[in-house]
Write an enzyme that holds these catalytic residues in place. Structure first.
Site, PDB file in Angstrom:
ATOM      1  CB  CYS A   1      84.148  84.272  60.880  1.00  0.00           C
ATOM      2  SG  CYS A   1      85.552  83.289  61.360  1.00  0.00           S
TER       3      CYS A   1
ATOM      4  NE  ARG B   1      81.012  89.076  62.135  1.00  0.00           N
ATOM      5  CZ  ARG B   1      80.265  89.164  63.216  1.00  0.00           C
ATOM      6  NH1 ARG B   1      79.703  90.310  63.514  1.00  0.00           N
ATOM      7  NH2 ARG B   1      80.073  88.139  63.994  1.00  0.00           N
TER       8      ARG B   1
ATOM      9  CD1 TRP C   1      90.388  87.508  64.056  1.00  0.00           C
ATOM     10  CD2 TRP C   1      89.709  85.780  65.297  1.00  0.00           C
ATOM     11  NE1 TRP C   1      91.028  87.581  65.264  1.00  0.00           N
ATOM     12  CE2 TRP C   1      90.634  86.545  66.044  1.00  0.00           C
ATOM     13  CE3 TRP C   1      89.163  84.641  65.880  1.00  0.00           C
ATOM     14  CZ2 TRP C   1      91.003  86.201  67.347  1.00  0.00           C
ATOM     15  CZ3 TRP C   1      89.526  84.296  67.169  1.00  0.00           C
ATOM     16  CH2 TRP C   1      90.443  85.077  67.886  1.00  0.00           C
TER      17      TRP C   1
ATOM     18  CG  ASN D   1      81.166  83.658  63.225  1.00  0.00           C
ATOM     19  OD1 ASN D   1      82.193  83.497  63.870  1.00  0.00           O
ATOM     20  ND2 ASN D   1      80.274  84.589  63.523  1.00  0.00           N
TER      21      ASN D   1
ATOM     22  CE  LYS E   1      90.533 101.455  71.728  1.00  0.00           C
ATOM     23  NZ  LYS E   1      89.412 101.149  72.555  1.00  0.00           N
TER      24      LYS E   1
ATOM     25  CG  HIS F   1     102.751 100.454  95.382  1.00  0.00           C
ATOM     26  ND1 HIS F   1     103.221 100.356  96.677  1.00  0.00           N
ATOM     27  CD2 HIS F   1     101.865 101.465  95.383  1.00  0.00           C
ATOM     28  CE1 HIS F   1     102.620 101.266  97.434  1.00  0.00           C
ATOM     29  NE2 HIS F   1     101.795 101.953  96.666  1.00  0.00           N
TER      30      HIS F   1
HETATM   31  O1  M6R Z   1      81.410  94.047  71.460  1.00  0.00           O
HETATM   32  P1  M6R Z   1      81.958  94.134  72.859  1.00  0.00           P
HETATM   33  O2  M6R Z   1      81.842  95.480  73.444  1.00  0.00           O
HETATM   34  O3  M6R Z   1      81.397  93.076  73.761  1.00  0.00           O
HETATM   35  O4  M6R Z   1      83.504  93.824  72.684  1.00  0.00           O
HETATM   36  C1  M6R Z   1      84.350  93.723  73.782  1.00  0.00           C
HETATM   37  C2  M6R Z   1      85.804  93.769  73.368  1.00  0.00           C
HETATM   38  O5  M6R Z   1      86.095  92.715  72.498  1.00  0.00           O
HETATM   39  C3  M6R Z   1      86.162  95.088  72.685  1.00  0.00           C
HETATM   40  O6  M6R Z   1      85.860  96.183  73.485  1.00  0.00           O
HETATM   41  C4  M6R Z   1      87.648  95.124  72.321  1.00  0.00           C
HETATM   42  O7  M6R Z   1      88.431  95.149  73.461  1.00  0.00           O
HETATM   43  C5  M6R Z   1      87.926  96.308  71.414  1.00  0.00           C
HETATM   44  N1  M6R Z   1      88.711  95.891  70.301  1.00  0.00           N
HETATM   45  C6  M6R Z   1      88.615  97.424  72.111  1.00  0.00           C
HETATM   46  O8  M6R Z   1      88.933  98.460  71.267  1.00  0.00           O
END
Ligand code: M6R
Length: 614
Positions: free
Chosen positions: A2, A27, A75, A101, A491, A510
């Site tokens: 948000c 966000r 969100w 938020n 990704k 495995h």
């Molecule tokens: O802001 P942060 O690095 O703490 O965020 C952590 C994850 O939410 C963030 O890396 C998320 O997995 C990304 N969307 C990955 O591309």
């Protein structure tokens, strides 16, 4: 999670609010809304399902006049994405409107109480409960908005950043925060609000980051006041933000993600500037100078993080163990915070977070702090909650990352962890001078090598359509390249919605080997390192089962092309720095596959950039 924007001043609020929402759309973007106090004193709320563009289209024939307003991009947590559940939410009388938020955890109890008093609700959200509670308190206790907010926030359990308008007080916004970020911008005769500074920097560089438990009373033609929910006046801590507007705009690229992938060489230079000397033979981190004894005394390092940042932590673990000989663990912050982890005052806990706002990572920091550990932050967003909660840290300085799929933050985090490991290793005497010198030198060469890695873009753009129809993909890597495999798979999942798994190449036999057939692309990171021969064997295992292999190899490699369907070549580097290069073609691959599939790369479904709820 948000985005919040607010404006009060002499200009028309609506265009400022919409521009701000677009900056914060990363966000959350399942619905958006805006509330303004119009010229005749009416409180207008407009909201729609979907992205900010839907909102602007909807507002085309609406009265959007007024110099005070708040806006929100959502969100969803409580209540499906819909116009009805979008923010702002009116109070019962429609005198108040709120944006929020976070999560109000005890909303159901409060709702039942208010319903028993005859309050009717118009949405399924936890947020509406808060605005109804504030109004109920105002009416019952005959209190002005600020005091009613103080009373209400005492009754609320959860996390919030809120902003409230009162139709009867058209020269005021009341805002508050607990565990969700909120920034107030101070301009000439005007104030701004934002979940981060990106909607504000165009107008002013003077900001106040609200602390947990703070309420901001923002009134036109008056000084900004910050008060705690207990009513204590706080000294204003005005900071100067240094964000160039160009950094948060697309700069000619089709998507933020692509721009951010291509920024990596420059980001790395910014990350190392002032830390590696001009001769390129020594690393200094101010945290290491200020807290030398504490850091050198670490009996163990524990890293807490989520998502991509957790993958960077896995690279860090190998660095700290192999270079410094310090035992190291990498924990999902969301698991760590709810276990009863053994953490002692002899531990250094490193919190890795791009946004610095991830709720689970912040909670893990607080837990480790309570147990006496020394806390080190590796973050990007300056002044965000995690750096403020830590004992020390190092910013990665890669500039604002807007694309929801994290790219430049990963390489920035790996670079900072590499520099920290080098500093510790040098001080502990666990590396030879020669090895230290060679590694520092190699780091300084990395921006140039990243530029070469980016030259794979055209090749990957042409390869991408082949993989568009895959339902599943496997990413394999070993050693330092195992976290790269995890990151490549993440990704792809995030932005193309193709199921992908990252696996240590030898673990494949495995279990996952059962999945291999000609329909499932297998991406193998097979650069030159001490496991190279073993990875070649793993590639052959895949090939023997009809698998189709695309391999990332080191320049000059002539062997792997015999076994792989496609080969992408990367510059040579030291084994421990391979993630800095090998992650780049995998970022590009995910990007181009998602573009081929017509996906919204910067705003993938169900995701938000900053996960400020647990
Ligand atoms: O802001 P942060 O690095 O703490 O965020 C952590 C994850 O939410 C963030 O890396 C998320 O997995 C990304 N969307 C990955 O591309």
């Amino acid at each position: 999670m948000c985005g919040i924007v607010g404006y009060i001043g002499k200009k028309q609020a609506y265009p400022i609010l919409i521009k701000g929402l677009k900056r914060l759309e990363y966000r959350g973007y399942d619905s958006a809304g805006v509330a303004m106090i119009g010229e005749c004193g009416e409180l207008n709320v407009y909201k729609t399902k979907g992205k900010v563009d839907n909102l602007t289209e909807y507002c085309n024939d609406k009265d959007v006049s007024g110099c005070v307003g708040i806006a929100h991009t959502r969100w969803a947590t409580h209540g499906e994405p819909s116009a009805r559940n979008a923010h702002p939410h009116y109070s019962r009388s429609r005198n108040l409107a709120i944006i929020h938020n976070g999560i109000i955890e005890n909303y159901a109890d409060i709702k039942v109480r208010l319903q028993a008093e005859g309050v009717e609700f118009r949405s399924d959200t936890d947020t509406e409960v808060l605005v109804q509670l504030v109004e109920y308190i105002m009416e019952k206790k005959n209190l002005p908005l600020l005091e009613a907010v103080q009373v209400a926030l005492h009754q609320v359990i959860g996390a919030y950043a809120i902003a409230i308008l009162d139709r009867r007080e058209p020269r005021q916004i009341v805002a508050a925060r607990k565990q969700s970020p909120l920034v107030v911008g101070i301009g000439e005769d005007e104030f701004f609000l934002g979940s981060d500074a990106s909607p504000i920097v165009e107008y002013t560089d003077r900001v106040v980051y609200l602390e947990d438990g703070n309420i901001a009373l923002i009134r036109l033609d008056e000084e900004l006041r910050v008060i705690t929910i207990l009513g204590e006046e706080q000294e204003l801590k005005v900071k100067t933000v240094d964000i160039d507007l160009g950094q948060i705009e697309k700069g000619g690229y089709e998507h933020f993600m692509l721009k951010e992938i291509f920024e990596q060489p420059e980001c790395l230079m910014n990350c190392m500037r002032g830390r590696i000397n001009v001769e390129g033979n020594h690393v200094t981190l101010s945290a290491m100078i200020d807290h030398r004894q504490r850091l050198l005394g670490a009996k163990r390092i524990v890293m807490v993080a989520c998502g991509t940042s957790w993958h960077a932590g896995l690279v860090g673990k190998q660095l700290f163990e192999s270079l410094c000989g310090i035992p190291c663990e990498v924990e999902y912050a969301s698991e760590f915070r709810y276990r009863n982890p053994v953490v002692t005052k002899d531990d250094v806990v490193i919190a890795i977070s791009q946004s610095g706002e991830t709720a689970d990572t912040l909670a893990a920091v607080q837990l480790a702090k309570e147990r006496g550990a020394f806390i080190y932050g590796v973050c990007n967003a300056i002044g965000s909650s995690i750096p403020r909660a830590t004992d020390t840290g190092t910013y990665i300085h890669v500039g604002p990352e807007i694309g929801v799929a994290s790219t430049k933050a990963f390489t920035g985090q790996v670079a900072v962890l590499s520099m920290l490991a080098l500093c510790l290793a040098k001080e502990r005497g666990s590396v030879s001078d020669e090895q230290y010198g060679e590694m520092v030198k190699e780091l300084t060469l990395m921006p140039r090598k990243m530029e070469l890695a980016l030259k794979t873009n055209e090749q990957i753009r042409h390869l991408a359509p082949i993989f568009t129809y895959a339902k599943n993909c496997l990413y394999l890597g070993r050693g330092y390249n195992f976290p790269v495999a995890l990151e490549g798979a993440l990704k792809l999942k995030e932005i193309s919605y193709i199921h992908a798994e990252g696996y240590p190449a030898a673990e494949m036999k495995h279990g996952p080997i059962a999945l291999i057939d000609s329909e499932m692309p297998v991406f193998v990171i097979a650069t030159h390192d001490h496991l190279y021969e073993k990875v070649i064997s793993n590639i052959q295992e895949v090939r023997a089962r009809g698998g189709r292999v695309t391999a990332l190899v080191t320049e000059g490699d002539t062997r792997i092309q015999k076994y792989a369907d496609h080969v992408v070549t990367l510059p040579d580097t030291l084994e421990c720095f391979q993630p800095l290069l090998a992650s780049i073609p995998l970022q590009l691959l995910a990007y181009h596959i998602a573009v081929c599939k017509g996906k919204d790369v910067d705003r993938p479904r169900n995701l938000a950039k900053s996960v400020t709820v647990e």
